[in-house]
Design a protein around this motif. Structure first.
Motif, PDB file in Angstrom:
ATOM      1  N   ILE A   1     -41.670  59.019   3.414  1.00 27.79           N
ATOM      2  CA  ILE A   1     -42.578  58.386   2.461  1.00 27.79           C
ATOM      3  C   ILE A   1     -43.188  59.442   1.547  1.00 27.79           C
ATOM      4  O   ILE A   1     -43.281  59.250   0.327  1.00 27.79           O
ATOM      5  N   LEU A   2     -43.592  60.555   2.113  1.00 26.74           N
ATOM      6  CA  LEU A   2     -44.158  61.632   1.295  1.00 26.74           C
ATOM      7  C   LEU A   2     -43.118  62.186   0.332  1.00 26.74           C
ATOM      8  O   LEU A   2     -43.432  62.510  -0.815  1.00 26.74           O
ATOM      9  N   ALA A   3     -41.867  62.288   0.792  1.00 26.87           N
ATOM     10  CA  ALA A   3     -40.796  62.768  -0.086  1.00 26.87           C
ATOM     11  C   ALA A   3     -40.551  61.777  -1.219  1.00 26.87           C
ATOM     12  O   ALA A   3     -40.374  62.169  -2.376  1.00 26.87           O
ATOM     13  N   LEU A   4     -40.544  60.476  -0.898  1.00 31.39           N
ATOM     14  CA  LEU A   4     -40.371  59.452  -1.937  1.00 31.39           C
ATOM     15  C   LEU A   4     -41.532  59.480  -2.913  1.00 31.39           C
ATOM     16  O   LEU A   4     -41.345  59.346  -4.123  1.00 31.39           O
ATOM     17  N   ARG A   5     -42.741  59.672  -2.380  1.00 38.60           N
ATOM     18  CA  ARG A   5     -43.921  59.765  -3.237  1.00 38.60           C
ATOM     19  C   ARG A   5     -43.780  60.941  -4.199  1.00 38.60           C
ATOM     20  O   ARG A   5     -44.085  60.828  -5.389  1.00 38.60           O
ATOM     21  N   GLN A   6     -43.314  62.059  -3.693  1.00 31.47           N
ATOM     22  CA  GLN A   6     -43.143  63.241  -4.536  1.00 31.47           C
ATOM     23  C   GLN A   6     -42.085  62.994  -5.614  1.00 31.47           C
ATOM     24  O   GLN A   6     -42.243  63.430  -6.753  1.00 31.47           O
ATOM     25  N   GLN A   7     -41.014  62.285  -5.248  1.00 27.18           N
ATOM     26  CA  GLN A   7     -39.983  61.963  -6.237  1.00 27.18           C
ATOM     27  C   GLN A   7     -40.557  61.068  -7.335  1.00 27.18           C
ATOM     28  O   GLN A   7     -40.270  61.260  -8.519  1.00 27.18           O
ATOM     29  N   ILE A   8     -41.366  60.089  -6.939  1.00 24.11           N
ATOM     30  CA  ILE A   8     -41.964  59.190  -7.924  1.00 24.11           C
ATOM     31  C   ILE A   8     -42.893  59.967  -8.851  1.00 24.11           C
ATOM     32  O   ILE A   8     -42.877  59.782 -10.072  1.00 24.11           O
ATOM     33  N   ILE A   9     -43.680  60.864  -8.282  1.00 25.06           N
ATOM     34  CA  ILE A   9     -44.596  61.664  -9.100  1.00 25.06           C
ATOM     35  C   ILE A   9     -43.819  62.552 -10.066  1.00 25.06           C
ATOM     36  O   ILE A   9     -44.165  62.662 -11.244  1.00 25.06           O
ATOM     37  N   SER A  10     -42.736  63.170  -9.588  1.00 28.85           N
ATOM     38  CA  SER A  10     -41.966  64.049 -10.472  1.00 28.85           C
ATOM     39  C   SER A  10     -41.283  63.252 -11.578  1.00 28.85           C
ATOM     40  O   SER A  10     -41.223  63.691 -12.724  1.00 28.85           O
ATOM     41  N   ARG A  11     -40.784  62.064 -11.263  1.00 29.36           N
ATOM     42  CA  ARG A  11     -40.172  61.222 -12.301  1.00 29.36           C
ATOM     43  C   ARG A  11     -41.218  60.754 -13.305  1.00 29.36           C
ATOM     44  O   ARG A  11     -40.955  60.687 -14.507  1.00 29.36           O
ATOM     45  N   ASN A  12     -42.403  60.432 -12.816  1.00 24.49           N
ATOM     46  CA  ASN A  12     -43.494  60.025 -13.696  1.00 24.49           C
ATOM     47  C   ASN A  12     -43.868  61.169 -14.638  1.00 24.49           C
ATOM     48  O   ASN A  12     -44.082  60.953 -15.837  1.00 24.49           O
ATOM     49  N   ASP A  13     -43.944  62.386 -14.105  1.00 18.91           N
ATOM     50  CA  ASP A  13     -44.240  63.542 -14.943  1.00 18.91           C
ATOM     51  C   ASP A  13     -43.164  63.748 -15.993  1.00 18.91           C
ATOM     52  O   ASP A  13     -43.460  64.059 -17.150  1.00 18.91           O
ATOM     53  N   LEU A  14     -41.904  63.567 -15.590  1.00 13.72           N
ATOM     54  CA  LEU A  14     -40.795  63.717 -16.534  1.00 13.72           C
ATOM     55  C   LEU A  14     -40.878  62.675 -17.643  1.00 13.72           C
ATOM     56  O   LEU A  14     -40.724  62.998 -18.818  1.00 13.72           O
ATOM     57  N   LEU A  15     -41.152  61.421 -17.278  1.00 14.42           N
ATOM     58  CA  LEU A  15     -41.285  60.373 -18.282  1.00 14.42           C
ATOM     59  C   LEU A  15     -42.463  60.637 -19.206  1.00 14.42           C
ATOM     60  O   LEU A  15     -42.385  60.418 -20.412  1.00 14.42           O
ATOM     61  N   ARG A  16     -43.555  61.118 -18.649  1.00 14.02           N
ATOM     62  CA  ARG A  16     -44.723  61.443 -19.476  1.00 14.02           C
ATOM     63  C   ARG A  16     -44.383  62.568 -20.455  1.00 14.02           C
ATOM     64  O   ARG A  16     -44.769  62.540 -21.616  1.00 14.02           O
ATOM     65  N   GLU A  17     -43.615  63.556 -19.979  1.00 11.13           N
ATOM     66  CA  GLU A  17     -43.225  64.673 -20.846  1.00 11.13           C
ATOM     67  C   GLU A  17     -42.322  64.190 -21.973  1.00 11.13           C
ATOM     68  O   GLU A  17     -42.482  64.581 -23.127  1.00 11.13           O
ATOM     69  N   ILE A  18     -41.391  63.292 -21.648  1.00 12.24           N
ATOM     70  CA  ILE A  18     -40.502  62.737 -22.668  1.00 12.24           C
ATOM     71  C   ILE A  18     -41.316  61.949 -23.687  1.00 12.24           C
ATOM     72  O   ILE A  18     -41.104  62.057 -24.889  1.00 12.24           O
ATOM     73  N   HIS A  19     -42.270  61.165 -23.196  1.00 10.83           N
ATOM     74  CA  HIS A  19     -43.096  60.356 -24.090  1.00 10.83           C
ATOM     75  C   HIS A  19     -43.932  61.241 -25.020  1.00 10.83           C
ATOM     76  O   HIS A  19     -44.033  60.966 -26.210  1.00 10.83           O
ATOM     77  N   THR A  20     -44.518  62.296 -24.496  1.00 10.18           N
ATOM     78  CA  THR A  20     -45.328  63.167 -25.343  1.00 10.18           C
ATOM     79  C   THR A  20     -44.460  63.916 -26.348  1.00 10.18           C
ATOM     80  O   THR A  20     -44.891  64.165 -27.470  1.00 10.18           O
ATOM     81  N   THR A  21     -43.233  64.252 -25.952  1.00  7.37           N
ATOM     82  CA  THR A  21     -42.313  64.913 -26.881  1.00  7.37           C
ATOM     83  C   THR A  21     -41.959  63.972 -28.027  1.00  7.37           C
ATOM     84  O   THR A  21     -41.956  64.373 -29.187  1.00  7.37           O
ATOM     85  N   GLN A  22     -41.678  62.715 -27.695  1.00  5.56           N
ATOM     86  CA  GLN A  22     -41.364  61.744 -28.741  1.00  5.56           C
ATOM     87  C   GLN A  22     -42.571  61.490 -29.627  1.00  5.56           C
ATOM     88  O   GLN A  22     -42.440  61.346 -30.833  1.00  5.56           O
TER      89      GLN A  22
END
Length: 121
Positions: A16-37
Motif C-alpha cells: 500500500i505504501l509503495a502504491l501510495r508512493q507511485q500515485i504521488i510520483s505520478r501526481n507530481d509528474l502530471l503537475r509538472e507537465i501541467h505547469t510546463t504547458q
C-alpha cells in the motif's frame, strides 16, 4: 481472488505504501507537465487589471482555434489532402465538446448575473 493485495499481511502495508508512493510520483509528474504547458501559454493576467476578462477571452480564443482546426481538417478531407477520417471526426467531436462547454459556461454566467440582479439591496 480479485487481484488486490491483502491488507492484513505485513507485506500488504508495504504494498500500500509503495502504491501510495507511485500515485504521488505520478501526481507530481502530471503537475509538472501541467505547469510546463501553462508556462508555454501566454499569461491570462497580462494587461492592466483584466484577470477574469483576459481569462474568458483566452478561453474563447482557444475554442475558436479548436473549431478552426476542425474546419480546416474537414476541408482538407473533402479535398482529399487528409485521408485519416478518424482524425477528422475526432477534431469535429473536440470542437463540438468545446462549443458545448462554452455554451454551458455562458448559461451559468447568465444565470448568476440574473440572480445577482434579482437580489434585494
Amino acid at each position: 481472488m480479485n487481484g488486490l493485495p491483502s491488507i492484513g499481511a505485513g507485506g500488504g502495508i508495504q504494498q500500500i505504501l509503495a502504491l501510495r508512493q507511485q500515485i504521488i510520483s505520478r501526481n507530481d509528474l502530471l503537475r509538472e507537465i501541467h505547469t510546463t504547458q501553462a508556462a508555454n501559454q501566454p499569461s491570462a493576467t497580462e494587461g492592466a487589471g483584466g484577470g477574469f476578462a483576459n481569462s474568458l477571452h483566452s478561453a474563447l480564443n482557444g475554442v475558436s482555434a479548436v473549431q478552426q482546426r476542425s474546419e480546416d481538417l474537414s476541408v482538407a478531407y473533402e479535398k482529399g489532402e487528409v485521408t485519416d477520417v478518424a482524425k477528422v471526426m475526432l477534431a469535429r467531436q473536440e470542437a463540438g465538446v468545446a462549443f458545448e462547454a462554452t455554451l454551458q459556461v455562458r448559461n451559468k454566467l447568465l444565470s448568476a448575473y440574473q440572480d445577482i440582479m434579482r437580489m434585494g439591496v
